[in-house]
Write a protein that holds these residues in place. Structure first.
Motif, PDB file in Angstrom:
ATOM      1  N   MET A   1      -3.573 -12.620   3.114  1.00  0.00           N
ATOM      2  CA  MET A   1      -3.379 -11.899   4.217  1.00  0.00           C
ATOM      3  C   MET A   1      -2.007 -10.997   4.274  1.00  0.00           C
ATOM      4  O   MET A   1      -0.892 -11.440   3.516  1.00  0.00           O
ATOM      5  CB  MET A   1      -3.248 -12.878   5.536  1.00  0.00           C
ATOM      6  CG  MET A   1      -3.053 -12.349   6.847  1.00  0.00           C
ATOM      7  SD  MET A   1      -2.952 -13.453   8.243  1.00  0.00           S
ATOM      8  CE  MET A   1      -1.617 -12.854   9.135  1.00  0.00           C
ATOM      9  N   ASN A   2      -2.122  -9.720   4.827  1.00  0.00           N
ATOM     10  CA  ASN A   2      -1.128  -8.968   4.476  1.00  0.00           C
ATOM     11  C   ASN A   2      -0.130  -9.038   5.794  1.00  0.00           C
ATOM     12  O   ASN A   2      -0.588  -8.857   6.650  1.00  0.00           O
ATOM     13  CB  ASN A   2      -1.586  -7.223   4.762  1.00  0.00           C
ATOM     14  CG  ASN A   2      -0.479  -6.231   4.602  1.00  0.00           C
ATOM     15  OD1 ASN A   2       0.607  -6.424   4.215  1.00  0.00           O
ATOM     16  ND2 ASN A   2      -0.804  -5.082   4.291  1.00  0.00           N
ATOM     17  N   THR A   3       0.979  -9.299   5.551  1.00  0.00           N
ATOM     18  CA  THR A   3       2.036  -9.511   6.631  1.00  0.00           C
ATOM     19  C   THR A   3       3.111  -8.451   6.825  1.00  0.00           C
ATOM     20  O   THR A   3       4.245  -8.403   7.263  1.00  0.00           O
ATOM     21  CB  THR A   3       2.676 -10.963   6.588  1.00  0.00           C
ATOM     22  OG1 THR A   3       3.613 -10.912   5.536  1.00  0.00           O
ATOM     23  CG2 THR A   3       1.766 -11.955   6.559  1.00  0.00           C
ATOM     24  N   THR A   4       3.050  -7.291   5.920  1.00  0.00           N
ATOM     25  CA  THR A   4       3.863  -6.109   5.900  1.00  0.00           C
ATOM     26  C   THR A   4       3.978  -5.610   7.109  1.00  0.00           C
ATOM     27  O   THR A   4       2.945  -5.418   7.773  1.00  0.00           O
ATOM     28  CB  THR A   4       3.718  -5.315   4.773  1.00  0.00           C
ATOM     29  OG1 THR A   4       3.537  -6.057   3.602  1.00  0.00           O
ATOM     30  CG2 THR A   4       4.459  -4.308   4.909  1.00  0.00           C
ATOM     31  N   HIS A   5       4.867  -5.448   7.905  1.00  0.00           N
ATOM     32  CA  HIS A   5       5.279  -4.716   9.251  1.00  0.00           C
ATOM     33  C   HIS A   5       6.687  -3.989   9.197  1.00  0.00           C
ATOM     34  O   HIS A   5       7.491  -4.239   8.524  1.00  0.00           O
ATOM     35  CB  HIS A   5       5.038  -5.711  10.298  1.00  0.00           C
ATOM     36  CG  HIS A   5       6.224  -6.670  10.242  1.00  0.00           C
ATOM     37  ND1 HIS A   5       7.531  -6.430  10.793  1.00  0.00           N
ATOM     38  CD2 HIS A   5       6.418  -8.046   9.696  1.00  0.00           C
ATOM     39  CE1 HIS A   5       8.135  -7.341  10.620  1.00  0.00           C
ATOM     40  NE2 HIS A   5       7.631  -8.338  10.093  1.00  0.00           N
ATOM     41  N   GLY A   6       6.360  -2.983  10.178  1.00  0.00           N
ATOM     42  CA  GLY A   6       8.007  -2.136  10.265  1.00  0.00           C
ATOM     43  C   GLY A   6       7.379  -0.721  10.580  1.00  0.00           C
ATOM     44  O   GLY A   6       6.420  -0.396  10.913  1.00  0.00           O
ATOM     45  N   LEU A   7       8.553  -0.293  10.856  1.00  0.00           N
ATOM     46  CA  LEU A   7       8.650   1.238  11.189  1.00  0.00           C
ATOM     47  C   LEU A   7       9.274   2.078  10.132  1.00  0.00           C
ATOM     48  O   LEU A   7      10.660   1.813   9.726  1.00  0.00           O
ATOM     49  CB  LEU A   7       9.492   1.501  12.532  1.00  0.00           C
ATOM     50  CG  LEU A   7       8.589   0.994  13.674  1.00  0.00           C
ATOM     51  CD1 LEU A   7       9.508   0.908  14.815  1.00  0.00           C
ATOM     52  CD2 LEU A   7       7.665   2.268  14.009  1.00  0.00           C
ATOM     53  N   SER A   8       8.868   3.332   9.362  1.00  0.00           N
ATOM     54  CA  SER A   8       9.501   4.273   8.796  1.00  0.00           C
ATOM     55  C   SER A   8      10.099   5.021   9.575  1.00  0.00           C
ATOM     56  O   SER A   8       9.080   5.702  10.518  1.00  0.00           O
ATOM     57  CB  SER A   8       9.021   4.515   7.468  1.00  0.00           C
ATOM     58  OG  SER A   8       7.964   4.961   7.639  1.00  0.00           O
ATOM     59  N   ILE A   9      11.189   5.903   9.465  1.00  0.00           N
ATOM     60  CA  ILE A   9      11.559   7.012  10.368  1.00  0.00           C
ATOM     61  C   ILE A   9      11.912   8.342   9.281  1.00  0.00           C
ATOM     62  O   ILE A   9      12.665   8.080   8.440  1.00  0.00           O
ATOM     63  CB  ILE A   9      12.564   6.679  11.265  1.00  0.00           C
ATOM     64  CG1 ILE A   9      12.883   7.752  12.238  1.00  0.00           C
ATOM     65  CG2 ILE A   9      13.761   5.976  10.456  1.00  0.00           C
ATOM     66  CD1 ILE A   9      13.786   7.239  13.562  1.00  0.00           C
ATOM     67  N   GLY A  10      11.615   9.355   9.708  1.00  0.00           N
ATOM     68  CA  GLY A  10      12.155  10.667   9.433  1.00  0.00           C
ATOM     69  C   GLY A  10      12.551  11.250  10.490  1.00  0.00           C
ATOM     70  O   GLY A  10      12.243  11.530  11.440  1.00  0.00           O
ATOM     71  N   ILE A  11      13.864  11.853  10.149  1.00  0.00           N
ATOM     72  CA  ILE A  11      14.517  12.725  11.265  1.00  0.00           C
ATOM     73  C   ILE A  11      14.952  14.158  10.632  1.00  0.00           C
ATOM     74  O   ILE A  11      15.597  14.092   9.635  1.00  0.00           O
ATOM     75  CB  ILE A  11      15.940  12.276  11.887  1.00  0.00           C
ATOM     76  CG1 ILE A  11      15.418  10.729  12.504  1.00  0.00           C
ATOM     77  CG2 ILE A  11      16.305  13.265  13.076  1.00  0.00           C
ATOM     78  CD1 ILE A  11      16.482  10.079  12.990  1.00  0.00           C
ATOM     79  N   GLU A  12      14.536  15.458  11.257  1.00  0.00           N
ATOM     80  CA  GLU A  12      14.916  16.632  10.705  1.00  0.00           C
ATOM     81  C   GLU A  12      15.483  17.372  11.918  1.00  0.00           C
ATOM     82  O   GLU A  12      15.107  17.308  13.062  1.00  0.00           O
ATOM     83  CB  GLU A  12      13.661  17.480  10.099  1.00  0.00           C
ATOM     84  CG  GLU A  12      13.095  16.981   8.983  1.00  0.00           C
ATOM     85  CD  GLU A  12      11.867  17.810   8.749  1.00  0.00           C
ATOM     86  OE1 GLU A  12      11.826  18.961   8.913  1.00  0.00           O
ATOM     87  OE2 GLU A  12      10.887  16.918   8.259  1.00  0.00           O
ATOM     88  N   ARG A  13      16.592  17.920  11.677  1.00  0.00           N
ATOM     89  CA  ARG A  13      17.279  18.693  12.913  1.00  0.00           C
ATOM     90  C   ARG A  13      17.689  20.096  12.596  1.00  0.00           C
ATOM     91  O   ARG A  13      18.242  20.481  11.377  1.00  0.00           O
ATOM     92  CB  ARG A  13      18.721  18.121  13.180  1.00  0.00           C
ATOM     93  CG  ARG A  13      19.520  18.480  14.274  1.00  0.00           C
ATOM     94  CD  ARG A  13      20.384  17.586  14.615  1.00  0.00           C
ATOM     95  NE  ARG A  13      21.511  18.524  15.569  1.00  0.00           N
ATOM     96  CZ  ARG A  13      22.819  18.398  15.870  1.00  0.00           C
ATOM     97  NH1 ARG A  13      23.322  17.243  15.362  1.00  0.00           N
ATOM     98  NH2 ARG A  13      23.180  18.928  16.740  1.00  0.00           N
ATOM     99  N   SER A  14      17.263  21.021  13.534  1.00  0.00           N
ATOM    100  CA  SER A  14      17.627  22.526  13.472  1.00  0.00           C
ATOM    101  C   SER A  14      18.364  22.858  14.991  1.00  0.00           C
ATOM    102  O   SER A  14      17.799  23.004  15.619  1.00  0.00           O
ATOM    103  CB  SER A  14      16.473  23.229  13.103  1.00  0.00           C
ATOM    104  OG  SER A  14      16.566  24.632  13.284  1.00  0.00           O
TER     105      SER A  14
END
Length: 125
Positions: A1-14
Motif C-alpha cells: 500500500m502506498n502511504t506517500t502523501h504531501g504537497l509540493s509547491i512552486g512559487i514564481e513572482r513577477s
C-alpha cells in the motif's frame, strides 16, 4: 500500500503577480499543512497587494484527513482575497465539486480541468 502523501509547491513572482503551483499526493494530513502554510504565508505577506494565480495538480490526491481539510479551509479564508484564479487539474468527480465549493470562499475564479494544458491556458488569459 502506498502511504506517500504531501504537497509540493512552486512559487514564481513577477512584481505583484504570483504563480503558485501545488501538487497534492495521497491523503493530506495536518502535518502537510504545517509544512506548506508558512511558505505560502511568507511569500504572500512580502507583497502589499499580491495577485495570485494557482494551478493545483490533484491527479494523485486521494483526499484529506479531517483536520487537514480544516487547515485547507483556513488557508483559503486567510488568503482568499489574493487569488485571482485557481485552476484545479484532476481526474476525479469529487475534485470538480471541491472546486465549486472553493469558489464560495475566494474572491477570484475557480475552475476544474481534466487537461493540464487547458488549465494553464485559462490561467494565462
Amino acid at each position: 500500500m502506498n502511504t506517500t502523501h504531501g504537497l509540493s509547491i512552486g512559487i514564481e513572482r513577477s512584481g505583484e503577480d504570483f504563480f503558485l503551483s501545488l501538487k497534492a499526493i495521497g491523503k493530506l494530513t495536518h502535518h502537510d499543512y504545517e509544512t506548506i502554510t508558512p511558505m505560502i504565508d511568507s511569500a504572500l505577506e512580502a507583497v502589499k497587494d499580491p495577485h495570485v494565480k494557482v494551478l493545483i495538480d490533484g491527479t494523485e490526491l486521494q483526499g484529506w484527513e479531517p483536520r487537514a481539510a480544516w487547515d485547507d479551509f483556513k488557508l483559503g479564508l486567510k488568503h482568499g482575497n489574493k487569488f485571482d484564479k485557481i485552476a484545479i487539474y484532476g481526474n476525479k468527480k469529487w475534485q470538480e465539486h471541491t472546486a465549486k465549493i472553493a469558489a464560495w470562499f475566494i474572491s477570484g475564479e475557480v475552475k476544474f480541468f481534466e487537461n493540464v494544458d487547458d488549465a494553464l491556458a485559462w490561467l494565462k488569459e
